[in-house]
Every structure is written in structure tokens, then in C-alpha cells.
Design a protein around this motif. Structure first.
Motif, PDB file in Angstrom:
ATOM      1  N   LEU A 109      34.407  64.606  50.210  1.00  0.00           N
ATOM      2  CA  LEU A 109      33.946  64.603  48.822  1.00  0.00           C
ATOM      3  C   LEU A 109      34.739  65.564  47.938  1.00  0.00           C
ATOM      4  O   LEU A 109      34.884  65.323  46.735  1.00  0.00           O
ATOM      5  CB  LEU A 109      32.458  64.946  48.761  1.00  0.00           C
ATOM      6  N   ARG A 110      35.285  66.615  48.514  1.00  0.00           N
ATOM      7  CA  ARG A 110      36.099  67.569  47.748  1.00  0.00           C
ATOM      8  C   ARG A 110      37.488  67.034  47.421  1.00  0.00           C
ATOM      9  O   ARG A 110      38.174  67.575  46.566  1.00  0.00           O
ATOM     10  CB  ARG A 110      36.230  68.887  48.515  1.00  0.00           C
ATOM     11  N   ASP A 111      37.909  65.994  48.094  1.00  0.00           N
ATOM     12  CA  ASP A 111      39.264  65.455  47.942  1.00  0.00           C
ATOM     13  C   ASP A 111      39.307  64.420  46.814  1.00  0.00           C
ATOM     14  O   ASP A 111      38.707  63.348  46.933  1.00  0.00           O
ATOM     15  CB  ASP A 111      39.709  64.826  49.259  1.00  0.00           C
ATOM     16  N   PRO A 112      40.026  64.707  45.707  1.00  0.00           N
ATOM     17  CA  PRO A 112      40.074  63.741  44.599  1.00  0.00           C
ATOM     18  C   PRO A 112      40.700  62.399  45.000  1.00  0.00           C
ATOM     19  O   PRO A 112      40.321  61.363  44.456  1.00  0.00           O
ATOM     20  CB  PRO A 112      40.906  64.447  43.522  1.00  0.00           C
ATOM     21  N   ASN A 113      41.603  62.401  45.957  1.00  0.00           N
ATOM     22  CA  ASN A 113      42.201  61.138  46.424  1.00  0.00           C
ATOM     23  C   ASN A 113      41.165  60.290  47.155  1.00  0.00           C
ATOM     24  O   ASN A 113      41.143  59.066  47.013  1.00  0.00           O
ATOM     25  CB  ASN A 113      43.409  61.402  47.313  1.00  0.00           C
ATOM     26  N   TRP A 114      40.311  60.935  47.945  1.00  0.00           N
ATOM     27  CA  TRP A 114      39.243  60.205  48.633  1.00  0.00           C
ATOM     28  C   TRP A 114      38.272  59.625  47.610  1.00  0.00           C
ATOM     29  O   TRP A 114      37.877  58.460  47.706  1.00  0.00           O
ATOM     30  CB  TRP A 114      38.510  61.129  49.615  1.00  0.00           C
ATOM     31  N   ARG A 115      37.895  60.436  46.618  1.00  0.00           N
ATOM     32  CA  ARG A 115      36.967  59.943  45.585  1.00  0.00           C
ATOM     33  C   ARG A 115      37.577  58.764  44.832  1.00  0.00           C
ATOM     34  O   ARG A 115      36.884  57.790  44.519  1.00  0.00           O
ATOM     35  CB  ARG A 115      36.589  61.075  44.629  1.00  0.00           C
ATOM     36  N   GLN A 116      38.873  58.825  44.561  1.00  0.00           N
ATOM     37  CA  GLN A 116      39.543  57.714  43.879  1.00  0.00           C
ATOM     38  C   GLN A 116      39.527  56.459  44.748  1.00  0.00           C
ATOM     39  O   GLN A 116      39.292  55.358  44.253  1.00  0.00           O
ATOM     40  CB  GLN A 116      40.984  58.106  43.517  1.00  0.00           C
ATOM     41  N   ALA A 117      39.761  56.621  46.049  1.00  0.00           N
ATOM     42  CA  ALA A 117      39.725  55.474  46.960  1.00  0.00           C
ATOM     43  C   ALA A 117      38.336  54.849  47.009  1.00  0.00           C
ATOM     44  O   ALA A 117      38.191  53.625  47.004  1.00  0.00           O
ATOM     45  CB  ALA A 117      40.172  55.899  48.361  1.00  0.00           C
ATOM     46  N   VAL A 118      37.299  55.681  47.032  1.00  0.00           N
ATOM     47  CA  VAL A 118      35.921  55.172  47.053  1.00  0.00           C
ATOM     48  C   VAL A 118      35.606  54.461  45.743  1.00  0.00           C
ATOM     49  O   VAL A 118      34.985  53.389  45.745  1.00  0.00           O
ATOM     50  CB  VAL A 118      34.921  56.307  47.357  1.00  0.00           C
ATOM     51  N   ALA A 119      36.049  55.036  44.627  1.00  0.00           N
ATOM     52  CA  ALA A 119      35.860  54.369  43.332  1.00  0.00           C
ATOM     53  C   ALA A 119      36.552  53.012  43.343  1.00  0.00           C
ATOM     54  O   ALA A 119      35.995  52.012  42.884  1.00  0.00           O
ATOM     55  CB  ALA A 119      36.388  55.238  42.198  1.00  0.00           C
ATOM     56  N   GLN A 120      37.773  52.963  43.887  1.00  0.00           N
ATOM     57  CA  GLN A 120      38.510  51.701  43.960  1.00  0.00           C
ATOM     58  C   GLN A 120      37.788  50.699  44.855  1.00  0.00           C
ATOM     59  O   GLN A 120      37.775  49.503  44.572  1.00  0.00           O
ATOM     60  CB  GLN A 120      39.943  51.927  44.456  1.00  0.00           C
ATOM     61  N   GLY A 121      37.169  51.175  45.930  1.00  0.00           N
ATOM     62  CA  GLY A 121      36.374  50.292  46.785  1.00  0.00           C
ATOM     63  C   GLY A 121      35.225  49.653  46.018  1.00  0.00           C
ATOM     64  O   GLY A 121      34.937  48.467  46.179  1.00  0.00           O
ATOM     65  N   HIS A 122      34.571  50.435  45.146  1.00  0.00           N
ATOM     66  CA  HIS A 122      33.502  49.889  44.309  1.00  0.00           C
ATOM     67  C   HIS A 122      34.067  48.847  43.335  1.00  0.00           C
ATOM     68  O   HIS A 122      33.483  47.774  43.158  1.00  0.00           O
ATOM     69  CB  HIS A 122      32.800  51.005  43.527  1.00  0.00           C
ATOM     70  N   VAL A 123      35.208  49.163  42.736  1.00  0.00           N
ATOM     71  CA  VAL A 123      35.849  48.217  41.802  1.00  0.00           C
ATOM     72  C   VAL A 123      36.241  46.941  42.537  1.00  0.00           C
ATOM     73  O   VAL A 123      36.000  45.830  42.047  1.00  0.00           O
ATOM     74  CB  VAL A 123      37.089  48.868  41.133  1.00  0.00           C
ATOM     75  N   ASN A 124      36.834  47.083  43.711  1.00  0.00           N
ATOM     76  CA  ASN A 124      37.243  45.906  44.487  1.00  0.00           C
ATOM     77  C   ASN A 124      36.036  45.036  44.833  1.00  0.00           C
ATOM     78  O   ASN A 124      36.103  43.806  44.776  1.00  0.00           O
ATOM     79  CB  ASN A 124      37.956  46.327  45.770  1.00  0.00           C
ATOM     80  N   GLY A 125      34.931  45.676  45.183  1.00  0.00           N
ATOM     81  CA  GLY A 125      33.716  44.937  45.502  1.00  0.00           C
ATOM     82  C   GLY A 125      33.175  44.179  44.301  1.00  0.00           C
ATOM     83  O   GLY A 125      32.810  43.002  44.406  1.00  0.00           O
ATOM     84  N   LEU A 126      33.140  44.850  43.149  1.00  0.00           N
ATOM     85  CA  LEU A 126      32.669  44.178  41.930  1.00  0.00           C
ATOM     86  C   LEU A 126      33.579  43.012  41.562  1.00  0.00           C
ATOM     87  O   LEU A 126      33.095  41.922  41.222  1.00  0.00           O
ATOM     88  CB  LEU A 126      32.603  45.169  40.769  1.00  0.00           C
ATOM     89  N   ALA A 127      34.880  43.232  41.634  1.00  0.00           N
ATOM     90  CA  ALA A 127      35.832  42.168  41.281  1.00  0.00           C
ATOM     91  C   ALA A 127      35.659  40.967  42.202  1.00  0.00           C
ATOM     92  O   ALA A 127      35.637  39.819  41.747  1.00  0.00           O
ATOM     93  CB  ALA A 127      37.258  42.703  41.345  1.00  0.00           C
ATOM     94  N   ARG A 128      35.510  41.229  43.491  1.00  0.00           N
ATOM     95  CA  ARG A 128      35.340  40.127  44.447  1.00  0.00           C
ATOM     96  C   ARG A 128      33.982  39.447  44.297  1.00  0.00           C
ATOM     97  O   ARG A 128      33.888  38.209  44.301  1.00  0.00           O
ATOM     98  CB  ARG A 128      35.517  40.671  45.863  1.00  0.00           C
TER      99      ARG A 128
END
Length: 164
Positions: A109-128
Motif C-alpha cells: 500500500l505504501r508503493d505508488p506503483n502498486w497503487r497505480q497497478a491496482v487502480a488500473q486493475g479497477h479501470v480494466n475491470g470496468l472497461a471489460r
């Protein structure tokens, strides 16, 4: 978004806003806490829904896309009678993205790259789930994006078309 500043908003305020906006979908993104021993990712739909409902099918897609990128223990797809799932008039999903009181999850959770990847996972899910397509395949090269991060927290995001 239910808030653009670091303020507390009640669950009722959040669901009332979404209902007033006429939102098509309500996505509530959280970080969990328990007792330091629980860890991983889980998501929820309302407990009155069947596993074959349209809302459950959206949850299944979202779950798959988020789990692909979050590198967390998969705690599964669940149901609950949470306020934001019960009081919204539109389909709703609540995601719990790790446990802040578990050492391994907290490190991620402290890693901004991890948070960005998780955000992208949410975006990918919504798009699909909603069969969304990009308006422009050349969006990155035509847009300048400026992120302002203070103490590890994004406080502003601006985007403008690049001048050629």
C-alpha cells in the motif's frame, strides 16, 4: 468521486450523491483492517443478489481483472449488507484492497506503483464489464498529464491537450 479533498463524508451522503447524480455504477474502493493477521483482496455485492445476477457477473469480471495485478492473497468474492451496496439505486461493488494493519499488505500500500497497478486493475475491470472502448488510441501522445503528489498522496491531477 464522492470526495476530492481529505474530508469525511458519511455513507448516506455518498449514496445520496450517487443516486442524485443518476450514476450508472457505484464502485466503492477501500483498504481493510482487522487484527494484523488478515490479509489480501476481497470484493462484495449485496447479499440479496444471486450469483447469476448481472451485478454478480460484473463483480466476477472486476474481481478477475483486479486480482491479475494486485499480487495479494485472494480472499474471494463475497456478499454483505453494507450501506453502499444496499442504498444505491444502481449496481454497486465494494472492493477491499489489502489490509493496512498487515505488514505485507501495508508495504504494498505504501508503493505508488502498486497503487497505480491496482487502480488500473479497477479501470480494466470496468472497461471489460461495460464493454468500454478508448476514444483515442493515441491519447497518451496527445495529452499532457500533471500529477501533484504531497506526502505520498495525489492531491491534484490536471490534463490538457499538447500543442504541436
Amino acid at each position: 468521486m464522492s470526495r476530492t479533498a481529505d474530508i469525511t463524508r458519511s455513507l448516506k451522503e455518498r449514496t445520496d450523491d450517487a443516486n442524485a447524480w443518476g450514476a450508472d455504477y457505484f464502485l466503492s474502493i477501500h483498504v481493510n483492517a482487522f487484527n494484523g493477521s488478515a490479509h489480501g483482496y476481497e470484493d462484495y455485492i449485496h447479499n440479496s443478489l444471486s450469483d447469476s445476477s448481472r451485478r454478480a457477473l460484473i463483480r466476477d469480471i472486476m474481481h478477475e481483472e483486479i486480482v491479475k495485478v494486485n499480487n495479494l492473497h485472494n480472499r474471494g468474492k463475497k456478499k454483505a449488507n453494507f450501506h453502499v451496496l444496499r442504498e444505491t439505486r444502481m449496481p454497486a461493488l465494494l472492493t477491499e484492497n489489502g489490509f493496512i494493519d498487515h505488514a505485507s499488505d501495508a508495504q504494498k500500500l505504501r508503493d505508488p506503483n502498486w497503487r497505480q497497478a491496482v487502480a488500473q486493475g479497477h479501470v480494466n475491470g470496468l472497461a471489460r464489464a461495460f464493454n468500454l472502448k478508448r476514444k483515442s488510441t493515441n491519447l497518451k501522445s496527445n495529452m499532457a498529464i500533471k500529477r501533484v503528489i504531497v506526502d505520498g498522496m495525489q492531491v491534484r491531477l490536471t490534463q490538457k491537450k499538447r500543442m504541436c
